[in-house]
Design an enzyme around this catalytic site. Structure first.
Site, PDB file in Angstrom:
ATOM      1  N   ASN A  47       0.877  -1.392   0.037  1.00 24.09           N
ATOM      2  CA  ASN A  47      -0.062  -0.010  -0.230  1.00 24.09           C
ATOM      3  C   ASN A  47       0.603   1.201   0.038  1.00 24.09           C
ATOM      4  O   ASN A  47       0.582   2.213  -0.684  1.00 24.09           O
ATOM      5  CB  ASN A  47      -0.948  -0.127   1.289  1.00 24.09           C
ATOM      6  CG  ASN A  47      -1.963  -0.998   0.800  1.00 24.09           C
ATOM      7  OD1 ASN A  47      -2.552  -1.354  -0.210  1.00 24.09           O
ATOM      8  ND2 ASN A  47      -2.713  -1.439   2.069  1.00 24.09           N
ATOM      9  N   GLY A  88      23.067  -3.133   5.913  1.00 21.07           N
ATOM     10  CA  GLY A  88      24.121  -2.355   5.514  1.00 21.07           C
ATOM     11  C   GLY A  88      24.354  -2.288   4.052  1.00 21.07           C
ATOM     12  O   GLY A  88      23.478  -2.919   3.320  1.00 21.07           O
ATOM     13  N   CYS A 119      23.674  -0.002  -1.044  1.00 22.86           N
ATOM     14  CA  CYS A 119      22.409   0.041  -1.652  1.00 22.86           C
ATOM     15  C   CYS A 119      21.227   0.404  -0.758  1.00 22.86           C
ATOM     16  O   CYS A 119      20.406   1.111  -0.650  1.00 22.86           O
ATOM     17  CB  CYS A 119      22.405  -0.959  -2.759  1.00 22.86           C
ATOM     18  SG  CYS A 119      23.271  -0.883  -3.942  1.00 22.86           S
ATOM     19  N   LYS A 124      20.988   3.329   1.504  1.00 23.89           N
ATOM     20  CA  LYS A 124      20.872   4.482   0.702  1.00 23.89           C
ATOM     21  C   LYS A 124      19.455   4.435   0.001  1.00 23.89           C
ATOM     22  O   LYS A 124      18.798   5.743   0.020  1.00 23.89           O
ATOM     23  CB  LYS A 124      21.913   4.329  -0.293  1.00 23.89           C
ATOM     24  CG  LYS A 124      21.800   5.510  -1.543  1.00 23.89           C
ATOM     25  CD  LYS A 124      23.014   5.494  -2.375  1.00 23.89           C
ATOM     26  CE  LYS A 124      23.161   4.408  -3.661  1.00 23.89           C
ATOM     27  NZ  LYS A 124      22.160   4.370  -4.524  1.00 23.89           N
TER      28      LYS A 124
END
Ligand SMILES: NC(=O)c1ccc[n+]([C@@H]2O[C@H](COP(=O)([O-])OP(=O)(O)OC[C@H]3O[C@@H](n4cnc5c(N)ncnc54)[C@H](O)[C@@H]3O)[C@@H](O)[C@H]2O)c1
Length: 429
Positions: free
Chosen positions: A217, A257, A260, A263
């Site tokens: 959702n 960690g 990617c 971030k």
């Protein structure tokens, strides 16, 4: 009688169970505290609306295999197994109301005291971990009654199909070690767990479903905001059965960690915040990760050790990528609190780091190089507590240098560490 089963509670779970078992040719006695429900079943009608159920109850009634009673004692006397499917609603304080389950357990125990015999009680109601053990202690200790916990995963509307072809069937036993023998009427099991684990599994499954639905959702709202159809995005997401709809990322252990995940989750959260979109799940993800890392920090500090060793520094084994590594964060925190560190990671050679990796180290921990050790043995020899973040050494190598006064905190699920003579503790097990 030997093949007769009592089903306590003629609600959605109990009536479906009773009618499906009768459909499989078993004699079933349904028990409920409400006269209307008992009367409905005894006149061949389902006491509730559920596709396919009315038919099954009618057939069970006409074949003579399914009947119902208000009398718990009579049902226990006439059966070899009691399936407990009564309600466990939430109280206003969020705790689970166990009164119905306890009342039924008391009735079964009393009936067995009056007419002692071999009997199996299977709790199927959803109840908090520890409930079965507490019920056994209160009502069945010192008896020969076999008590099992078998979580029920059926969904309303597809309940009959889900009962007959369960998505998962798990047997909960006292020690979690008995064989997954078939249980009369319930078929065979995919897995055997301890009572508490089987009880928690049911909550974990429902929380996981809720998490997935909430996530879908939130993606939908992001999509609508961006003018795209997230139904198509999620359908594509669902095609990946290696990383997305899979066991990947479902193992408790290392905090997340790398370069990617943190971030990109951060980018989504920032986008939502800046546009006034509310995405609580996305926004809380890194908080959840930080809470996990904080828990590890607390475990390290609770040992009282000053000299801390790290086995593994990068965010996962086999990479020298230190960007976003939780172990780099933990080492920063511990250094700041006055601990001395020694670190081994076979993939991280600080003299060979270049580019973004080198910049990360220069920015966050320029002094890291002098903390790096040449081997896992060196780290273990020098440390009072070892944070094992990656399985990056052989047990043989470690066996020669571990000491009984040392602590090891297993972050990764490297369970063999438990076999070495030091004080083993899992991060979250
Ligand atoms: N409904 C679902 O889809 C579903 C799915 C899986 C698991 N569960 C769990 O299964 C349990 C039952 O759920 P439900 O939806 O069938 O509940 P329900 O409220 O529909 O039915 C519970 C039944 O138990 C009866 N009961 C209460 N006390 C009793 C007693 N002392 N003796 C005999 N009967 C008694 C009630 O009269 C009622 O008919 C709950 O723990 C629930 O969380 C429900």
């Amino acid at each position: 009688m030997s093949n007769t089963v009592s089903v306590f509670g003629l609600g959605y779970v109990g009536t479906v169970t009773a009618a499906c078992l009768a459909g499989r040719g078993m004699a079933v006695i349904g028990v409920d505290a409400k006269t209307e429900k008992v009367d409905a079943v005894n006149s061949g009608h389902s006491p509730l609306v559920e596709p396919g159920l009315e038919n099954l109850v009618r057939q069970g009634h006409s074949s003579g295999l399914l009947r119902a009673t208000l009398d718990a004692s009579e049902a226990v006397r006439g059966s070899s197994t009691s399936l407990v499917c009564v309600g466990t609603p939430s109280l206003s304080n969020g705790r689970v109301q166990m009164d119905h389950v306890r009342a039924v357990a008391a009735q079964i125990a009393a009936a067995l005291r009056e007419s002692p015999k071999a009997h199996t009680v299977v709790f199927r109601s959803t109840m908090p971990p520890g409930s079965t053990r507490a019920l056994v202690a209160e009502f069945f200790s010192g008896t020969t009654t076999r008590v099992l916990y078998v979580p029920e995963f059926l969904r309303e509307v597809s309940a009959v199909h889900d009962f007959l072809e369960p998505s998962l069937s798990v047997l909960g036993t006292e020690d979690g070690e008995s064989t997954a023998e078939a249980l009369e009427g319930l078929g065979s099991f995919d897995e055997v767990l301890r009572w508490e684990e089987a009880e928690m599994l049911k909550y974990a499954c429902n929380a996981f479903h809720a998490l997935k639905a909430g996530f879908a959702n939130e993606m939908g709202r992001v999509g609508k905001f961006l003018g795209l159809d997230a139904r198509r995005v999620m359908a594509a997401l669902g095609r990946d059965e290696r990383l997305n709809i899979s066991r990947a990322y479902l193992k408790p252990g290392n905090p997340i960690g790398g370069s990617c995940l943190p971030k990109d989750v951060g980018v989504l959260a920032a986008l939502a915040r800046s546009e006034g979109l509310k995405l609580p799940l996305i926004e809380q993800m890194m908080d959840s990760n930080q809470a996990h890392l904080d828990h590890l920090t607390r475990l390290v500090e609770a040992t009282g050790a000053r000299r801390v060793g790290f086995l593994g520094l990068a965010f996962k084994a086999g990479t020298d990528d230190l960007r976003g590594s939780p172990m780099v964060s933990l080492s920063e925190t511990l250094l700041g609190r006055g601990h001395s560190l020694s670190i081994f990671d076979p993939s991280v050679n600080l003299t060979r780091l270049i580019g973004a990796n080198e910049a990360e180290i220069q920015r966050r921990m320029p002094h890291l190089a002098r903390l790096m050790a040449a081997s896992a043995a060196e780290v273990v020899s020098e440390s009072e507590v070892i944070v094992a973040a990656q399985p990056c050494a052989s047990l043989e190598e470690l066996r020669d240098c571990v000491r009984p006064d040392q602590h090891v905190i297993d972050v990764n699920g490297w369970r063999e560490l438990e076999t070495l003579p030091w004080r083993y503790e899992g991060l979250c097990w």
